[in-house]
Design a protein around this motif. Structure first.
Motif, PDB file in Angstrom:
ATOM      1  N   ARG A 490       0.844  -1.187   0.000  1.00 56.29           N
ATOM      2  CA  ARG A 490       0.000   0.000   0.000  1.00 56.29           C
ATOM      3  C   ARG A 490       0.885   1.244   0.000  1.00 56.29           C
ATOM      4  O   ARG A 490       1.901   1.303   0.698  1.00 56.29           O
ATOM      5  CB  ARG A 490      -0.891   0.036   1.256  1.00 56.29           C
ATOM      6  N   THR A 655     -13.627  10.510   0.000  1.00 58.11           N
ATOM      7  CA  THR A 655     -13.823   9.108   0.369  1.00 58.11           C
ATOM      8  C   THR A 655     -14.291   8.317  -0.844  1.00 58.11           C
ATOM      9  O   THR A 655     -15.227   8.711  -1.537  1.00 58.11           O
ATOM     10  CB  THR A 655     -14.854   8.962   1.498  1.00 58.11           C
ATOM     11  N   GLU A 666     -13.679  -2.040  -0.194  1.00 56.34           N
ATOM     12  CA  GLU A 666     -12.561  -1.387   0.489  1.00 56.34           C
ATOM     13  C   GLU A 666     -12.787   0.108   0.387  1.00 56.34           C
ATOM     14  O   GLU A 666     -13.260   0.609  -0.635  1.00 56.34           O
ATOM     15  CB  GLU A 666     -11.221  -1.772  -0.145  1.00 56.34           C
ATOM     16  N   SER A 667     -12.464   0.809   1.438  1.00 55.04           N
ATOM     17  CA  SER A 667     -12.672   2.253   1.440  1.00 55.04           C
ATOM     18  C   SER A 667     -11.353   2.973   1.618  1.00 55.04           C
ATOM     19  O   SER A 667     -10.435   2.466   2.279  1.00 55.04           O
ATOM     20  CB  SER A 667     -13.639   2.661   2.557  1.00 55.04           C
ATOM     21  N   ARG A 676      -6.631   6.957   5.192  1.00 52.23           N
ATOM     22  CA  ARG A 676      -7.037   5.773   5.935  1.00 52.23           C
ATOM     23  C   ARG A 676      -7.684   4.784   4.975  1.00 52.23           C
ATOM     24  O   ARG A 676      -8.664   5.091   4.307  1.00 52.23           O
ATOM     25  CB  ARG A 676      -8.006   6.131   7.046  1.00 52.23           C
ATOM     26  N   ILE A 677      -7.140   3.555   4.924  1.00 49.65           N
ATOM     27  CA  ILE A 677      -7.645   2.499   4.058  1.00 49.65           C
ATOM     28  C   ILE A 677      -8.232   1.400   4.937  1.00 49.65           C
ATOM     29  O   ILE A 677      -7.567   0.910   5.858  1.00 49.65           O
ATOM     30  CB  ILE A 677      -6.527   1.918   3.180  1.00 49.65           C
ATOM     31  N   THR A 678      -9.457   1.016   4.653  1.00 48.62           N
ATOM     32  CA  THR A 678     -10.084  -0.122   5.331  1.00 48.62           C
ATOM     33  C   THR A 678     -10.298  -1.204   4.296  1.00 48.62           C
ATOM     34  O   THR A 678     -11.048  -1.011   3.324  1.00 48.62           O
ATOM     35  CB  THR A 678     -11.425   0.270   5.969  1.00 48.62           C
ATOM     36  N   ASP A 679      -9.626  -2.347   4.471  1.00 49.21           N
ATOM     37  CA  ASP A 679      -9.676  -3.375   3.446  1.00 49.21           C
ATOM     38  C   ASP A 679     -10.920  -4.242   3.585  1.00 49.21           C
ATOM     39  O   ASP A 679     -11.768  -4.034   4.462  1.00 49.21           O
ATOM     40  CB  ASP A 679      -8.395  -4.207   3.452  1.00 49.21           C
ATOM     41  N   GLY A 682     -11.860  -5.596   6.899  1.00 51.61           N
ATOM     42  CA  GLY A 682     -12.119  -4.650   7.972  1.00 51.61           C
ATOM     43  C   GLY A 682     -10.869  -4.153   8.676  1.00 51.61           C
ATOM     44  O   GLY A 682     -10.945  -3.439   9.686  1.00 51.61           O
ATOM     45  N   GLN A 683      -9.684  -4.501   8.122  1.00 53.45           N
ATOM     46  CA  GLN A 683      -8.436  -4.071   8.722  1.00 53.45           C
ATOM     47  C   GLN A 683      -8.064  -2.683   8.199  1.00 53.45           C
ATOM     48  O   GLN A 683      -8.212  -2.401   7.004  1.00 53.45           O
ATOM     49  CB  GLN A 683      -7.311  -5.055   8.402  1.00 53.45           C
ATOM     50  N   ASP A 684      -7.566  -1.841   9.098  1.00 55.07           N
ATOM     51  CA  ASP A 684      -7.190  -0.472   8.727  1.00 55.07           C
ATOM     52  C   ASP A 684      -5.698  -0.366   8.455  1.00 55.07           C
ATOM     53  O   ASP A 684      -4.865  -0.961   9.149  1.00 55.07           O
ATOM     54  CB  ASP A 684      -7.549   0.514   9.839  1.00 55.07           C
ATOM     55  N   VAL A 686      -3.167   2.975   7.807  1.00 56.99           N
ATOM     56  CA  VAL A 686      -3.112   4.433   7.800  1.00 56.99           C
ATOM     57  C   VAL A 686      -1.798   4.877   7.173  1.00 56.99           C
ATOM     58  O   VAL A 686      -0.715   4.472   7.616  1.00 56.99           O
ATOM     59  CB  VAL A 686      -3.241   5.011   9.220  1.00 56.99           C
TER      60      VAL A 686
END
Length: 916
Positions: A490, A655, A666-667, A676-679, A682-684, A686
């Motif tokens: 990332r 966003t 994924e956000s 901030r990436i949330t895969d 549900g793992q973050d 930063v």
């Protein structure tokens, strides 16, 4: 100069004992055999740069260079042969460099092999140059004074090579050789190019000439002068090791520094050991490795050629000498990798190779025996061994060079242009995105031939994956990297372009890399009347089958400069977008772009020139798309590399949601302090790395206020022969030495050339008047054949005027007297708001020159106290010249050189005219 007799004797023993050196010596010996039994040909003519010279008229490919065939030139693509004069005059350019380098080969091989015949052949080359040098005319040059060539830097390279050859031959130079070296060095001294890659070669030439002539002043100037090598290393090389003009000019400058360092060793100066310079020179060898693409080609930023592979002998030789002097583990590793790579071997081009001439050879299997004379003289007998250091660059930010690179893996690469330290060779491509994901996807197109009209396309924003004002391009190059960070595969980079769409505008580009996609967000801050284009050049184009399209016409709205690119477009169509807020385009190999639609957005498709090929032929037309929208807003693209990604949505400012085929998301949320990436699990993750904006320095030219000139209103247009009788003397300016831009010779050296000029108004017309004192006049007729010398219109090579007016928009006109009457020929300057139908003029000969009067209808009558900008240029031409000799310039800073000026005078250098 480069090696004493004792050092040459020692090297002879090394060559005999080291297999690699012996193989290299034997190969170079075979390559010089055609020069051993034939007369040495030195062209009596000067080289000429032209649009058509050295190019196939059928496909535009550069004709093959054969040093033994001055009058027959073959196209490597179509096989046709040509023997016209302009091809021969172009051939002279590489041939003179080739022959002067072969003098080094003959001399060095003669010393190392103990062959007196080779030494004598080298001496014959030097004698021939000494006899002919003064017969070459120092005129009709493109970039600086020179006799043999058309640009000073080429003479600098030539002078370095002939002096090195003479020093290896020894026993003093041929008759007249010292005088030739002294005259060439004086000519080079007269053309200081400041902080330029070419100045490196000028300085090195002065050092070489100084050593040959035992002239310490020349050596000191080349090393310690205002723009000497120490100043260039200190100011021209950033802390990241990159030369300020970009990778292409970096490598050219580095080769000059390499030779200078070797010459200075004989003078007792070691650039590698100088504490304040050592790190800069070492960093220069390693810097190109930081931005090289996964396929080992150099990114074609700025004026670089496209698709240059580092798997070429010239790069291996450069790094061999760098490794010898620096013992860098990284250089040893890259060399070991280059030599071990198993790729198809190509024919050895060694006979025609020119060490200091930029050439783009295809990638080939490399071997130490394929290198050149520098390797034969200095290369370590033992081969480099790869250390634990991996030379491949990872994620890196080069803030001074203005590029951020993310590499999620060895075959994946995304970079963003985020700086403006690119001097005159940079392109208006702030925030350009390059993308390589197992294959090239988005490229910088680089630059083709400098004398091709397509040059203006390559130098446009539209040719890049970068935002610009519709019809114009970028208005500023100012950009900086606001954030850069990476964790595992990332990474993110956020770059900001200030004012690139005009005053008060801002564009922020955030690029976020993942394992199987890249998210690209551009936030535009601009007024609603600013229409913005975002070109997307996907390699090979994008499939839009099934999407309705309609032909439209788009034109440039630029009012100064003609490198906007819009005039190069063909087959422009609008794609009718679906009603949904997102859509996608793709290619046959699985690459997809998922778009989030903006309100009021248009999607255009057009054909534009693709990158030029290795022979600098003009690029074939390629399709690309343009996202167009007015005012502020956010563009979102998600680049996906397989079918796992279903789509992308913007759910809130900053966003983005990426939807996978399995229905999970994924956000990515871009915030002030990071991303901030949330895969899907549900793992973050930063990503931060935010940075402060660079300190703002003074704007160019801000310390020099424009000259203010009074403008009188007259009731009627005066006769051209008597215009000065109608004006007060305080409104008439005299242009002389301080206003002169010279070509090769100083002001007045070709006879009287000065002028009295004025600007006044009659009704709604702004009038330009000149009384030019010049004995020998030369007016170009419109019917005269275009000599196609360069990218400029031929009428700048004529006596006449260039008139510029800034009243609402910047407009320019080239006005040439009619040689057969008293009227004038008017041409509007491309890329300005010129309308020749509004221009009238006349001229009249005088006993000492000519008078000229030009008026431009403005459609408005100016009141006292109102102001406008203007500029007036008077060209100087003579019948025995191909290019103009000089110019008198009213506006901007006086003095300097006429080279590369053309008719593109910028409004920033105008005078301020005040109505009285």
């Amino acid at each position: 100069m480069l090696a004493s007799s004792e050092e040459l004797a020692s090297r002879r023993a090394e060559v005999e004992q080291a297999p690699a050196l012996r193989a290299l010596c034997d190969r170079l010996w075979r390559l010089v055999q055609p020069l051993m039994d034939r007369s040495i040909f030195i062209p009596p003519e000067k080289a000429r740069l032209s649009v058509d010279g050295g190019r196939c008229p059928v496909d535009g490919c550069r004709l093959s260079f054969d040093p033994l065939s001055p009058h027959k030139h073959r196209c490597p693509r179509c096989g046709a042969s040509y023997n016209e004069e302009h091809h021969y005059r172009h051939w002279i350019w590489p041939y003179q460099l080739w022959l002067s380098e072969r003098a080094i080969h003959l001399a060095l091989l003669g010393q190392l092999r103990g062959d007196r015949t080779a030494m004598e052949r080298a001496r014959m080359v030097l004698e021939g140059y000494a006899l002919q040098y003064r017969d070459y005319p120092n005129r009709d040059n493109v970039l600086g004074p020179t006799r043999l060539f058309f640009s000073t830097y080429l003479e600098s390279i030539w002078l370095i090579q002939v002096t090195i050859a003479a020093s290896i031959v020894g026993r003093g130079g041929p008759r007249g050789f010292d005088e030739m070296v002294a005259e060439s060095a004086a000519l080079i001294c007269s053309f200081d190019e400041g902080f330029s890659n070419r100045q490196v070669w000028h300085d090195t030439a002065l050092i070489a000439a100084g050593q040959w002539l035992a002239d310490s002043a020349l050596i000191e100037r080349g090393l310690e002068g205002k723009h000497g090598l120490e100043a260039l290393l200190s100011a021209g090389v950033g802390a990241d090791g990159m030369w300020f003009e970009g990778e292409n000019y970096h490598l050219f400058a580095l080769r000059g520094f390499l030779l200078a360092a070797e010459l200075l060793r004989g003078f007792g100066v070691d650039l590698y050991d100088a504490s304040r310079l050592r790190n800069r020179l070492l960093a220069m060898y390693e810097a190109p490795l930081a931005t090289v693409l996964p396929d080992l080609t150099l990114a074609a930023r700025g004026d670089a050629p496209f698709g240059v592979s580092i798997r070429q002998p010239r790069f291996a030789e450069l790094w061999e000498i760098g490794w010898l002097r620096t013992r860098s583990d990284r250089l040893a590793s890259v060399l070991a990798d280059l030599y071990e790579a198993e790729i198809p071997a190509l024919d050895d081009p060694g006979f025609v190779e020119i060490a200091e001439q930029e050439q783009n050879r295809p990638a080939t299997t490399l071997d130490r025996s394929l290198l050149g004379w520098k390797a034969l003289l200095w290369m370590d007998p033992d081969p480099p061994v790869a250390r634990s250091t991996d030379w491949h660059a990872g994620n890196c930010l080069l803030p001074q060079a203005g590029v951020a690179v993310l590499r999620p893996s060895s075959t994946r690469y995304a970079s963003v242009e985020c700086g403006d330290r690119v001097a005159g060779h940079g392109h208006p491509d702030a925030l350009h995105l390059t993308l390589f994901w197992d294959r090239p996807l988005f490229n910088d197109p680089g630059t083709g031939s400098y004398v091709s009209r397509q040059l203006h396309w390559y130098r446009s924003t539209l040719a890049h994956n970068a935002p610009g004002v519709a019809g114009i391009g970028q208005r500023s190059h100012a950009a900086w990297c606001r954030a850069f960070d990476h964790v595992a595969d990332r990474g993110w980079v956020q770059a900001v372009g200030e004012g690139i769409l005009g005053p008060g505008t801002r564009v922020t580009r955030s690029v976020i890399t993942g394992a199987r996609y890249v998210v690209d967000m551009l936030e535009v801050q601009a007024d609603d009347d600013v229409v913005v284009d975002l070109p997307i050049h996907a390699h090979g184009g994008l499939d839009h089958a099934g999407v309705e399209e309609r032909f439209i016409s788009i034109e440039s709205t630029a009012t100064h400069g003609h490198e906007h690119g819009y005039d190069a477009l063909t087959d422009v169509r609008e794609l009718v977008l679906p009603a949904s807020d997102h859509f996608k385009l793709g290619d046959a190999d699985g690459f997809r772009i998922h778009f989030v639609r903006r309100t009021g957005e248009q999607l255009l498709k057009a054909l534009g020139p693709g990158p030029s090929d290795a022979q600098f032929a003009e690029g074939a037309l390629e399709p690309f798309v343009i996202r167009r929208c007015a005012g502020g807003g956010t563009w979102v693209q998600c680049y996906a590399f397989d079918e796992a990604i279903a789509g992308v949505r913007a759910t809130a400012p900053g966003t983005v949601l990426v939807e996978w085929r399995d229905g999970r998301f994924e956000s990515m949320a871009v915030e002030d302090d990071g991303c901030r990436i949330t895969d899907r699990e549900g793992q973050d993750v930063v990503l931060r790395g935010t940075r402060e904006p660079p300190a703002s320095g003074p704007q160019p030219g801000s310390s020099t206020p424009p000259v203010r000139v009074p403008c009188r209103r007259l009731s009627e247009l005066p006769p051209v022969r008597e215009w000065d009788r109608y004006l007060p003397t305080d409104t008439v300016a005299t242009l002389t030495t301080a206003h002169y831009r010279k070509s090769e010779r100083d002001f007045g050296s070709m006879g009287d050339f000065w002028a009295r000029v004025a600007i006044f108004s009659v009704g709604d017309r702004i009038c330009y008047a000149a009384d030019v004192i010049k004995q020998q006049l030369h007016f170009r007729r419109p019917s005269d054949p275009d000599p196609r010398l360069d990218n400029e219109a031929p009428d700048i090579h004529s006596d006449g005027m260039q008139c510029y007016l800034g009243l609402g928009c910047w407009e320019g006109y080239v006005v040439v007297p009619d040689a057969d009457g008293e009227s004038v020929h008017v041409r509007g300057v491309a890329g300005t708001g010129a309308d020749p139908s509004r221009v009238a003029g006349s001229w009249a000969p005088t006993p000492v020159g000519y008078r000229m009067l030009v008026s431009i209808a403005t459609g408005q009558t100016l009141t006292p106290g109102s102001t406008f900008s203007a500029k007036l240029v008077i060209n100087e031409m003579y019948p025995d010249r191909e290019r103009r000799a000089g110019q008198l310039v009213w506006g901007g800073r006086g003095g300097g050189f006429v080279y590369l000026r053309g008719d593109r005078e910028h409004p920033a250098t105008a005078i301020q005219v005040v109505m009285s």
